[in-house]
Design a protein around this motif. Structure first.
Motif, PDB file in Angstrom:
ATOM      1  N   GLY A 185      96.666 -38.828 104.316  1.00 58.23           N
ATOM      2  CA  GLY A 185      95.583 -39.149 105.552  1.00 58.23           C
ATOM      3  C   GLY A 185      95.779 -40.685 105.297  1.00 58.23           C
ATOM      4  O   GLY A 185      94.966 -41.499 105.514  1.00 58.23           O
ATOM      5  N   ARG A 186      95.208 -41.119 103.941  1.00 62.57           N
ATOM      6  CA  ARG A 186      95.116 -42.176 103.624  1.00 62.57           C
ATOM      7  C   ARG A 186      95.763 -43.252 104.552  1.00 62.57           C
ATOM      8  O   ARG A 186      95.402 -44.914 105.109  1.00 62.57           O
ATOM      9  CB  ARG A 186      95.393 -43.011 102.052  1.00 62.57           C
ATOM     10  N   ARG A 187      97.381 -43.275 104.693  1.00 63.76           N
ATOM     11  CA  ARG A 187      98.924 -43.702 105.283  1.00 63.76           C
ATOM     12  C   ARG A 187      98.064 -43.490 106.870  1.00 63.76           C
ATOM     13  O   ARG A 187      98.079 -44.259 108.064  1.00 63.76           O
ATOM     14  CB  ARG A 187      99.936 -42.937 105.392  1.00 63.76           C
ATOM     15  N   LEU A 188      97.076 -42.514 107.465  1.00 68.25           N
ATOM     16  CA  LEU A 188      96.725 -41.925 108.924  1.00 68.25           C
ATOM     17  C   LEU A 188      95.809 -43.316 109.213  1.00 68.25           C
ATOM     18  O   LEU A 188      96.369 -43.831 109.860  1.00 68.25           O
ATOM     19  CB  LEU A 188      96.304 -40.984 109.370  1.00 68.25           C
ATOM     20  N   VAL A 189      95.209 -43.381 108.446  1.00 72.46           N
ATOM     21  CA  VAL A 189      94.183 -44.268 109.060  1.00 72.46           C
ATOM     22  C   VAL A 189      94.609 -45.986 108.250  1.00 72.46           C
ATOM     23  O   VAL A 189      93.475 -46.788 109.480  1.00 72.46           O
ATOM     24  CB  VAL A 189      92.914 -44.765 106.877  1.00 72.46           C
ATOM     25  N   SER A 190      94.916 -45.651 107.919  1.00 71.39           N
ATOM     26  CA  SER A 190      95.810 -47.686 107.179  1.00 71.39           C
ATOM     27  C   SER A 190      96.701 -48.417 108.788  1.00 71.39           C
ATOM     28  O   SER A 190      96.855 -48.703 109.265  1.00 71.39           O
ATOM     29  CB  SER A 190      97.130 -47.444 106.361  1.00 71.39           C
ATOM     30  N   LEU A 191      97.050 -46.551 109.324  1.00 70.00           N
ATOM     31  CA  LEU A 191      98.799 -46.570 110.488  1.00 70.00           C
ATOM     32  C   LEU A 191      97.200 -46.781 111.766  1.00 70.00           C
ATOM     33  O   LEU A 191      97.838 -47.750 112.386  1.00 70.00           O
ATOM     34  CB  LEU A 191      98.854 -45.304 110.557  1.00 70.00           C
ATOM     35  N   LYS A 192      96.265 -45.984 112.323  1.00 78.58           N
ATOM     36  CA  LYS A 192      95.358 -46.590 113.143  1.00 78.58           C
ATOM     37  C   LYS A 192      95.054 -47.799 113.245  1.00 78.58           C
ATOM     38  O   LYS A 192      94.478 -48.406 114.240  1.00 78.58           O
ATOM     39  CB  LYS A 192      94.098 -45.473 112.882  1.00 78.58           C
ATOM     40  N   GLU A 194      96.036 -50.793 111.908  1.00 80.10           N
ATOM     41  CA  GLU A 194      97.406 -51.449 112.176  1.00 80.10           C
ATOM     42  C   GLU A 194      97.297 -51.189 113.907  1.00 80.10           C
ATOM     43  O   GLU A 194      97.788 -53.042 114.309  1.00 80.10           O
ATOM     44  CB  GLU A 194      98.501 -51.318 111.498  1.00 80.10           C
ATOM     45  N   LEU A 195      97.736 -50.390 114.221  1.00 76.64           N
ATOM     46  CA  LEU A 195      97.452 -50.322 115.691  1.00 76.64           C
ATOM     47  C   LEU A 195      96.385 -50.442 116.752  1.00 76.64           C
ATOM     48  O   LEU A 195      96.964 -51.713 117.181  1.00 76.64           O
ATOM     49  CB  LEU A 195      98.130 -48.756 115.985  1.00 76.64           C
ATOM     50  N   ASN A 196      95.388 -50.434 116.317  1.00 75.82           N
ATOM     51  CA  ASN A 196      94.599 -50.955 116.724  1.00 75.82           C
ATOM     52  C   ASN A 196      94.330 -52.649 116.958  1.00 75.82           C
ATOM     53  O   ASN A 196      93.881 -53.228 117.653  1.00 75.82           O
ATOM     54  CB  ASN A 196      93.035 -51.218 116.156  1.00 75.82           C
ATOM     55  N   THR A 197      95.088 -53.088 115.388  1.00 74.67           N
ATOM     56  CA  THR A 197      95.261 -55.039 115.766  1.00 74.67           C
ATOM     57  C   THR A 197      96.140 -55.306 116.620  1.00 74.67           C
ATOM     58  O   THR A 197      95.542 -55.804 117.100  1.00 74.67           O
ATOM     59  CB  THR A 197      95.032 -54.925 113.951  1.00 74.67           C
ATOM     60  N   GLN A 198      97.115 -54.357 116.330  1.00 77.88           N
ATOM     61  CA  GLN A 198      97.688 -55.078 117.569  1.00 77.88           C
ATOM     62  C   GLN A 198      97.891 -55.167 118.661  1.00 77.88           C
ATOM     63  O   GLN A 198      98.231 -55.604 119.398  1.00 77.88           O
ATOM     64  CB  GLN A 198      99.837 -54.030 116.711  1.00 77.88           C
ATOM     65  N   ILE A 199      96.998 -54.122 119.047  1.00 78.53           N
ATOM     66  CA  ILE A 199      96.498 -53.920 120.361  1.00 78.53           C
ATOM     67  C   ILE A 199      95.477 -54.615 120.789  1.00 78.53           C
ATOM     68  O   ILE A 199      95.412 -55.527 122.212  1.00 78.53           O
ATOM     69  CB  ILE A 199      96.145 -52.085 120.952  1.00 78.53           C
ATOM     70  N   ALA A 200      94.786 -54.640 119.962  1.00 76.58           N
ATOM     71  CA  ALA A 200      93.592 -56.024 120.374  1.00 76.58           C
ATOM     72  C   ALA A 200      94.298 -57.555 120.631  1.00 76.58           C
ATOM     73  O   ALA A 200      93.603 -58.153 121.653  1.00 76.58           O
ATOM     74  CB  ALA A 200      92.782 -56.440 119.434  1.00 76.58           C
ATOM     75  N   ASP A 201      94.671 -58.201 119.748  1.00 75.50           N
ATOM     76  CA  ASP A 201      96.062 -59.574 119.503  1.00 75.50           C
ATOM     77  C   ASP A 201      96.832 -58.974 120.726  1.00 75.50           C
ATOM     78  O   ASP A 201      96.813 -60.464 120.874  1.00 75.50           O
ATOM     79  CB  ASP A 201      97.106 -59.094 118.003  1.00 75.50           C
ATOM     80  N   GLU A 227     104.855 -44.880 116.647  1.00 70.39           N
ATOM     81  CA  GLU A 227     105.977 -43.857 116.481  1.00 70.39           C
ATOM     82  C   GLU A 227     105.180 -43.730 114.921  1.00 70.39           C
ATOM     83  O   GLU A 227     105.426 -42.345 114.613  1.00 70.39           O
ATOM     84  CB  GLU A 227     107.539 -44.283 116.670  1.00 70.39           C
ATOM     85  N   LYS A 228     105.174 -44.949 114.336  1.00 65.22           N
ATOM     86  CA  LYS A 228     104.803 -44.138 112.623  1.00 65.22           C
ATOM     87  C   LYS A 228     103.694 -43.369 112.488  1.00 65.22           C
ATOM     88  O   LYS A 228     103.396 -42.448 111.876  1.00 65.22           O
ATOM     89  CB  LYS A 228     104.388 -45.080 111.362  1.00 65.22           C
ATOM     90  N   LEU A 229     102.852 -44.071 113.392  1.00 63.13           N
ATOM     91  CA  LEU A 229     101.030 -42.886 113.500  1.00 63.13           C
ATOM     92  C   LEU A 229     101.511 -42.246 113.923  1.00 63.13           C
ATOM     93  O   LEU A 229     100.934 -40.710 113.340  1.00 63.13           O
ATOM     94  CB  LEU A 229      99.913 -43.678 114.790  1.00 63.13           C
ATOM     95  N   ASN A 303      88.598 -39.807 104.718  1.00 59.50           N
ATOM     96  CA  ASN A 303      86.845 -39.438 104.537  1.00 59.50           C
ATOM     97  C   ASN A 303      86.977 -41.104 103.237  1.00 59.50           C
ATOM     98  O   ASN A 303      86.329 -42.572 103.278  1.00 59.50           O
ATOM     99  CB  ASN A 303      86.262 -39.111 104.134  1.00 59.50           C
ATOM    100  N   ARG A 304      87.124 -40.876 102.713  1.00 57.55           N
ATOM    101  CA  ARG A 304      87.282 -41.814 101.472  1.00 57.55           C
ATOM    102  C   ARG A 304      88.102 -43.328 101.655  1.00 57.55           C
ATOM    103  O   ARG A 304      87.274 -44.447 101.432  1.00 57.55           O
ATOM    104  CB  ARG A 304      88.326 -41.092 100.180  1.00 57.55           C
ATOM    105  N   ALA A 305      89.698 -42.758 102.338  1.00 56.84           N
ATOM    106  CA  ALA A 305      89.516 -44.431 102.491  1.00 56.84           C
ATOM    107  C   ALA A 305      88.953 -44.811 103.599  1.00 56.84           C
ATOM    108  O   ALA A 305      88.672 -46.251 103.773  1.00 56.84           O
ATOM    109  CB  ALA A 305      90.911 -43.704 103.240  1.00 56.84           C
ATOM    110  N   ALA A 306      88.439 -44.326 104.725  1.00 58.78           N
ATOM    111  CA  ALA A 306      87.735 -45.208 105.766  1.00 58.78           C
ATOM    112  C   ALA A 306      86.533 -45.860 105.301  1.00 58.78           C
ATOM    113  O   ALA A 306      85.970 -46.798 105.023  1.00 58.78           O
ATOM    114  CB  ALA A 306      87.798 -43.293 107.168  1.00 58.78           C
ATOM    115  N   ALA A 307      86.039 -44.687 104.483  1.00 62.67           N
ATOM    116  CA  ALA A 307      84.808 -45.367 103.642  1.00 62.67           C
ATOM    117  C   ALA A 307      84.703 -46.686 102.989  1.00 62.67           C
ATOM    118  O   ALA A 307      83.893 -46.944 102.245  1.00 62.67           O
ATOM    119  CB  ALA A 307      84.435 -43.826 102.573  1.00 62.67           C
ATOM    120  N   ASP A 308      86.042 -46.757 101.938  1.00 63.47           N
ATOM    121  CA  ASP A 308      86.376 -48.000 101.401  1.00 63.47           C
ATOM    122  C   ASP A 308      86.560 -48.648 102.400  1.00 63.47           C
ATOM    123  O   ASP A 308      85.921 -49.949 101.338  1.00 63.47           O
ATOM    124  CB  ASP A 308      88.158 -46.860 100.548  1.00 63.47           C
TER     125      ASP A 308
END
Length: 580
Positions: A185-192, A194-201, A227-229, A303-308
């Motif tokens: 779950g925490r990796r899922l939040v982190s990868l999302k 990262e992907l959003n950042t790369q697309i925006a850039d 693919e990681k996501l 939830n915890r990862a996103a809330a943090d």
């Protein structure tokens, strides 16, 4: 745990709605159990060919539970989602309230894509907290208690079998899934994020990527992250399927155990045969409450990862804070730096070192220097975006720190090199400076900025959209719009930070003429490294590496043959000496 406590605190004002949603969820599952048990009982009784009137109550019960299940489900979804969306709205408000004081100092090193991911994706994840983390265990406990008591009326061992099945499905399976997920779950939040950042850039830099032939390289980078996501999402999907299979297996096992025990009791004459299917199917249908529980640890981790990530910004200390004392009233609109030193962080080089100057009310001052000399840092300090380290900044006879940040910004009009134009109409972009401005004030500001005739030439006039970042406007038109906005604000202090940078010489001269008119009657600070028009300034400061190396009027500085003269020779077509 701080993030979970924060979310629960946001939910507390809606405890009545939460309780109602919980009751409705329990009633929905109870109606499903009632439908299955009443149907099984009806079929068993009908097989004995009793009088039809003996079956009427059961028939009505089947119809009631069939309809009530749909009704309760509708209202449960309505109330629970209402609570969820209210909490999400509170999270968005809290996030913005925490984010706004951090700009721009604390957001200096934060990527726009990552910030966008926190605002959108991390907030949206919190909808799972009530729907998939809080409510399912509570509803399952109520169902266990309710149907367990019903079974105990026939034989306590039925309740023991049901409780054992509930414990294995409600605690054992989530423990297995949590062990197998191992932080998915925490990796899922982190990868999302990262992907959003790369697309925006990539979207922001698409022109440069195409120009330098790096579009394919960037796309490959995005594909690897995607693919990681996708791998993590497939993993979660497999765990979800596994949890559903295990819960279904325990539901069937519990049903069969109750059925076998019921057969024994029927043979012993302790249980009526018509109740056998009712009890078994009721136990099976009660496991509907347990299917969401297996993924509760996964959703909780998300939830915890996103809330943090949200709390990291919400709880961050702003670089500048207001004092609690009453704000003074400035005696005059004068500005003064007294031996001011400033740097952007510990260990960073000094952006300003012992800088001193004074701008009297309705006076003007120009600060010039090469790029990186510290000019914009002066603006950042005056607007209280950052806090200076040493010295004192005086505004109207009082320290700048004595005033609330908003009080200062309300009194300053700023025209920058890259004035942001919102993707809205010209009218809406102008009203940003003064939302209460009347139509005639709007037109007057546009006329003074020499923008009114251009606006009228557009098909929709002031209601014409200017596009993202004002791309439908030329550079000169964007700057004129910025000037009109400052005019509409009518602030007593004016700051021009590289206001004509990037404009062609003809447009630059036209914009500067408008700027000189704008300066009349205002305390003005001009920041620039282009020296045209400097002869109209009361005083000029030359900055180099954060220090004042020269000061004086235009002609005086030219005669010194120092830094200012070099800047003049490099940036302005040098006129004959007698014309200087």
């Amino acid at each position: 745990m701080k993030s979970m406590t924060w979310l629960i605190h946001l939910m507390r004002p809606y405890w009545r709605r939460i309780l109602l949603a919980l009751i409705l969820s329990t009633l929905t599952i109870t109606s499903h159990i009632g439908l299955m048990t009443a149907s099984a009982y009806l079929l068993a009784r009908a097989a004995l060919h009793p009088p039809i009137l003996d079956l009427m109550v059961t028939i009505v019960g089947v119809r009631f539970f069939g309809l009530s299940r749909a009704v309760f489900r509708y209202f449960e979804r309505y109330v629970s989602h209402d609570v969820t969306f209210r909490v999400l709205s509170q999270i968005r408000v809290k996030f913005y309230e925490g984010l706004e004081p951090l700009a721009p100092a604390r957001l200096f090193n934060l990527q726009s894509g990552d910030l966008f991911s926190r605002i959108v994706a991390d907030v949206e994840i919190q909808q799972n907290f009530f729907l998939r983390v809080i409510m399912p265990p509570m509803a399952a406990l109520l169902v266990l208690c309710g149907y367990g008591l019903f079974l105990a009326n026939y034989d306590l061992r039925f309740s023991v079998i049901l409780a054992a099945g509930f414990l294995l499905a409600g605690l054992g399976i989530p423990w297995i899934i949590r062990s197998l997920s191992q932080g998915a779950g925490r990796r899922l939040v982190s990868l999302k994020a990262e992907l959003n950042t790369q697309i925006a850039d990539s979207l922001l830099g698409i022109t440069e990527l195409l120009a330098y032939g790096q579009a394919r390289t960037q796309l490959n980078k995005i594909e690897r992250t995607n693919e990681k996501l996708a791998h993590q999402q497939r993993r979660i999907a497999r765990l979800s399927a596994l949890s559903s299979s295990l819960t279904g297996m325990l539901a069937n096992l519990s049903m069969w155990l109750i059925l076998v025990l019921g057969i024994v009791l029927v043979e012993q004459g302790k249980l009526s045969g018509v109740n056998l299917g009712m009890l078994a199917l009721g136990a099976f249908s009660s496991f509907e409450a347990l299917f969401p529980l297996a993924l509760v640890p996964h959703h909780l981790e998300q939830n915890r990862a996103a809330a943090d990530r949200l709390l990291e910004l919400i709880k961050a200390q702003p670089a500048v804070t207001d004092q609690e004392s009453v704000s003074p009233e400035p005696k005059e609109m004068s500005l003064a730096f007294q031996e001011v030193s400033f740097r952007y962080g510990e260990g960073e080089p000094w952006a300003l070192q012992r800088v001193s100057f004074r701008i009297p009310e309705q006076g003007n001052l120009a600060i010039v220097g090469a790029s990186g000399s510290g000019k914009t840092s002066v603006v950042n300090l005056l607007l209280r975006f950052w806090e200076y380290d040493e010295g004192k900044i005086d505004w109207g006879g009082y320290s700048l720190r004595d005033y609330p940040q908003q009080r200062i910004r309300d009194s300053i009009g700023v025209v920058t090199q890259r004035t942001h134009i919102f993707n809205a109409t010209i009218r809406e972009n102008l009203l940003l400076a003064n939302p209460e401005a009347r139509e005639e004030e709007l037109i007057q500001a546009a006329q003074k900025a020499n923008l009114h005739d251009f606006i009228l030439s557009l098909p929709k006039g002031y209601d014409s959209f200017v596009g993202e970042g004002g791309f439908k406007l030329s550079g000169g038109q964007r700057q004129r719009l910025a000037i009109a906005r400052v005019l509409l604000k009518n602030a007593p202090v004016l700051i021009l930070d590289e206001a004509v940078e990037g404009l062609d010489p003809i447009t630059e001269r036209a914009v500067m003429e408008e700027v000189y008119q704008l300066m009349e009657g205002r305390t003005t600070l001009i920041i620039t490294h282009r020296l045209s028009g400097m002869e109209k300034m009361n005083e000029i400061l030359v900055l180099d590496q954060g220090q004042v190396v020269e000061r004086g009027k235009h002609n005086e500085l030219l005669q010194l043959e120092g830094f200012y003269r070099k800047l003049w020779d490099n940036t302005v077509q040098r006129p004959p000496l007698e014309d200087v």
